[in-house]
Scaffold this motif. Structure first.
Motif, PDB file in Angstrom:
ATOM      1  N   TYR A 127       0.916  -1.256  -0.013  1.00  0.00           N
ATOM      2  CA  TYR A 127      -0.170  -0.003   0.022  1.00  0.00           C
ATOM      3  C   TYR A 127       0.811   1.421  -0.024  1.00  0.00           C
ATOM      4  O   TYR A 127       0.379   2.417   0.120  1.00  0.00           O
ATOM      5  N   HIS A 128       2.348   1.146   0.035  1.00  0.00           N
ATOM      6  CA  HIS A 128       3.083   2.278  -0.164  1.00  0.00           C
ATOM      7  C   HIS A 128       3.221   2.627  -1.766  1.00  0.00           C
ATOM      8  O   HIS A 128       3.881   3.529  -2.077  1.00  0.00           O
ATOM      9  N   CYS A 129       2.922   1.871  -2.653  1.00  0.00           N
ATOM     10  CA  CYS A 129       3.104   1.785  -4.087  1.00  0.00           C
ATOM     11  C   CYS A 129       2.152   2.900  -4.546  1.00  0.00           C
ATOM     12  O   CYS A 129       1.067   2.969  -4.390  1.00  0.00           O
TER      13      CYS A 129
ATOM     14  N   VAL B 145       9.688   0.045 -17.211  1.00  0.00           N
ATOM     15  CA  VAL B 145      10.995  -0.190 -17.763  1.00  0.00           C
ATOM     16  C   VAL B 145      11.771  -1.275 -17.405  1.00  0.00           C
ATOM     17  O   VAL B 145      12.932  -1.587 -17.846  1.00  0.00           O
ATOM     18  N   CYS B 146      11.133  -2.357 -17.016  1.00  0.00           N
ATOM     19  CA  CYS B 146      11.519  -3.565 -16.701  1.00  0.00           C
ATOM     20  C   CYS B 146      12.152  -4.416 -17.955  1.00  0.00           C
ATOM     21  O   CYS B 146      11.395  -4.512 -19.013  1.00  0.00           O
ATOM     22  N   PRO B 147      13.421  -4.750 -18.173  1.00  0.00           N
ATOM     23  CA  PRO B 147      13.809  -5.184 -19.530  1.00  0.00           C
ATOM     24  C   PRO B 147      13.329  -6.617 -19.656  1.00  0.00           C
ATOM     25  O   PRO B 147      13.501  -7.094 -20.528  1.00  0.00           O
ATOM     26  N   VAL B 148      12.904  -7.260 -18.533  1.00  0.00           N
ATOM     27  CA  VAL B 148      12.472  -8.859 -18.962  1.00  0.00           C
ATOM     28  C   VAL B 148      10.917  -8.688 -18.714  1.00  0.00           C
ATOM     29  O   VAL B 148      10.235  -9.709 -18.812  1.00  0.00           O
ATOM     30  N   GLY B 149      10.176  -7.799 -18.834  1.00  0.00           N
ATOM     31  CA  GLY B 149       8.627  -7.587 -19.016  1.00  0.00           C
ATOM     32  C   GLY B 149       7.905  -7.969 -17.865  1.00  0.00           C
ATOM     33  O   GLY B 149       6.574  -8.349 -17.897  1.00  0.00           O
ATOM     34  N   ILE B 150       8.310  -7.821 -16.446  1.00  0.00           N
ATOM     35  CA  ILE B 150       7.503  -8.204 -15.406  1.00  0.00           C
ATOM     36  C   ILE B 150       6.482  -6.818 -15.174  1.00  0.00           C
ATOM     37  O   ILE B 150       6.690  -5.829 -15.309  1.00  0.00           O
ATOM     38  N   ASP B 151       5.274  -7.300 -14.936  1.00  0.00           N
ATOM     39  CA  ASP B 151       4.143  -6.559 -14.533  1.00  0.00           C
ATOM     40  C   ASP B 151       4.276  -6.248 -13.121  1.00  0.00           C
ATOM     41  O   ASP B 151       3.417  -6.757 -12.434  1.00  0.00           O
ATOM     42  N   GLY B 152       4.971  -5.348 -12.728  1.00  0.00           N
ATOM     43  CA  GLY B 152       5.135  -4.977 -11.239  1.00  0.00           C
ATOM     44  C   GLY B 152       3.732  -4.171 -10.809  1.00  0.00           C
ATOM     45  O   GLY B 152       3.282  -4.658  -9.734  1.00  0.00           O
ATOM     46  N   GLN B 153       3.145  -3.459 -11.610  1.00  0.00           N
ATOM     47  CA  GLN B 153       1.970  -2.837 -11.082  1.00  0.00           C
ATOM     48  C   GLN B 153       0.877  -4.039 -10.727  1.00  0.00           C
ATOM     49  O   GLN B 153       0.127  -3.903  -9.594  1.00  0.00           O
ATOM     50  N   GLY B 154       0.927  -4.996 -11.673  1.00  0.00           N
ATOM     51  CA  GLY B 154      -0.030  -6.047 -11.499  1.00  0.00           C
ATOM     52  C   GLY B 154       0.163  -6.808 -10.243  1.00  0.00           C
ATOM     53  O   GLY B 154      -0.689  -7.532  -9.636  1.00  0.00           O
ATOM     54  N   ILE B 155       1.425  -7.240  -9.876  1.00  0.00           N
ATOM     55  CA  ILE B 155       1.882  -7.980  -8.778  1.00  0.00           C
ATOM     56  C   ILE B 155       1.456  -7.259  -7.559  1.00  0.00           C
ATOM     57  O   ILE B 155       1.007  -7.705  -6.689  1.00  0.00           O
TER      58      ILE B 155
ATOM     59  N   GLY C 199      -1.604   8.880  -6.949  1.00  0.00           N
ATOM     60  CA  GLY C 199      -1.510   7.446  -7.537  1.00  0.00           C
ATOM     61  C   GLY C 199      -1.533   6.159  -6.630  1.00  0.00           C
ATOM     62  O   GLY C 199      -0.820   6.319  -5.820  1.00  0.00           O
ATOM     63  N   GLY C 200      -2.756   5.563  -6.740  1.00  0.00           N
ATOM     64  CA  GLY C 200      -2.856   4.192  -6.130  1.00  0.00           C
ATOM     65  C   GLY C 200      -2.957   4.504  -4.323  1.00  0.00           C
ATOM     66  O   GLY C 200      -2.386   3.322  -3.943  1.00  0.00           O
TER      67      GLY C 200
END
Length: 326
Positions: free
Chosen positions: A44-46, A55-65, A253-254
């Motif tokens: 909840y700090h995000c 910007v993730c070079p390997v395509g990780i969906d950080g927002q979704g995580i 945001g968020g």
């Protein structure tokens, strides 16, 4: 992608620290998006700005995580704590307190969302009257449900969306015109009717002045990847816009500002360093940045409609309450 797949997706993290270098929240805690065990406690700090995913070079969906972590918290024993911490938002948005469908029309309808009418009441009024006069388009005042979704209340998110869909269907609405990039990004994949942005519709109706001088543009988070709104806005200018790339978020945001007020404030401090006029096309961004001292921020819609209105950050709640009775 389902939740389990996203969790596995985090295992692809190569800890290159690119996400950390581009996100003030991750940088503060020295974390990468793949550090899920530690991130789970800080979900909840995000700010949910999506910068890590971008910007993730390997395509990780950080927002979704992060969203999966929040949903898991709500569904677990942590749910009571989350409900208590976000009581104010939930009480207003869960069953939107200022909902008003009295002026809904068949076919097209204007959907201002929560925040634009709060900080730009005069421009909202001008646009509502213009659309009614020139195209017979009505207006509904409602919350899209994103604030509740951001908290992680998945069941409530679905209920809210079903309610909006039903009210639109019952009224014969086939097109929703959004004034907020967040509403647009949230509603478009969820509703079965056409969702367009306000600048696209103004172009279709040949309304609005081609008066923007170009310059510097602060892009709201949901439009940074595709730039659909910015493309449509450029039709109202003879010059190009240069976009600010060194500012992560406006700070709203968020729900992240509740946990990280200093980080949220730092975003505005960065904007303040720019002496020139900063344009944006999000009422939340314009209002929050102005509230935090960025007096040079201007929303493009009041310029296009000729109201030249500045955000009302003092009476924003009162302005929002009034939409229930318009």
């Amino acid at each position: 992608m389902c939740q389990n797949e996203r969790v596995k997706d985090a295992d692809k993290c190569i800890h290159c620290h690119v996400c950390q270098e581009n996100c003030s929240f991750l940088k503060k805690y020295g974390l990468d998006i793949g550090d899920t065990e530690k991130l789970n406690k800080l979900a909840y700090h995000c700010f949910l700005c999506g910068k890590c995913s971008e910007v993730c070079p390997v395509g990780i969906d950080g927002q979704g995580i992060i969203m999966d972590m929040r949903r898991a918290s709500v569904a677990s024993d942590e749910g009571a704590r989350v409900n208590k911490e976000y009581k104010r938002t939930i009480s207003e948005k869960k069953e939107y307190s200022y909902r008003n469908y009295r002026h809904v029309t068949e076919k097209s309808v204007l959907f201002p969302g929560c925040n634009f009418p709060s900080v730009y009441p005069k421009t909202t009024k001008v646009l509502v009257e213009l659309f009614e006069k020139e195209a017979g388009i009505g207006v509904v005042y409602d919350c899209c449900g994103k604030p509740i979704a951001d908290i992680g209340m998945e069941d409530e998110e679905e209920r809210i969306m079903q309610g909006i869909q039903k009210r639109m269907d019952d009224a014969g609405v086939t097109e929703v015109i959004t004034m907020c990039p967040n509403c647009y990004a949230f509603l478009k994949p969820r509703l079965t009717i056409r969702v367009v942005n306000i600048y696209q519709k103004l172009k279709e109706l040949h309304l609005g002045e081609k008066c923007l001088p170009g310059g510097t543009m602060f892009r709201p988070c949901p439009d940074r990847e595709k730039g659909e709104w910015l493309t449509d806005i450029e039709a109202f200018s003879d010059a190009e816009f240069q976009t600010l790339e060194d500012i992560q978020c406006c700070g709203l945001g968020g729900q992240g500002c509740a946990k990280e007020p200093e980080i949220a404030k730092s975003f505005a401090e960065t904007v303040k360093k720019y002496p020139q006029t900063i344009y944006t096309y999000c009422g939340s961004c314009a209002g929050n940045l102005t509230r935090n001292g960025c007096k040079q921020v201007r929303h493009v819609l009041p310029e296009i409609l000729g109201t030249k209105e500045k955000p009302d950050t003092i009476k924003s709640l009162i302005n929002r309450m009034r939409t229930k009775y318009l």
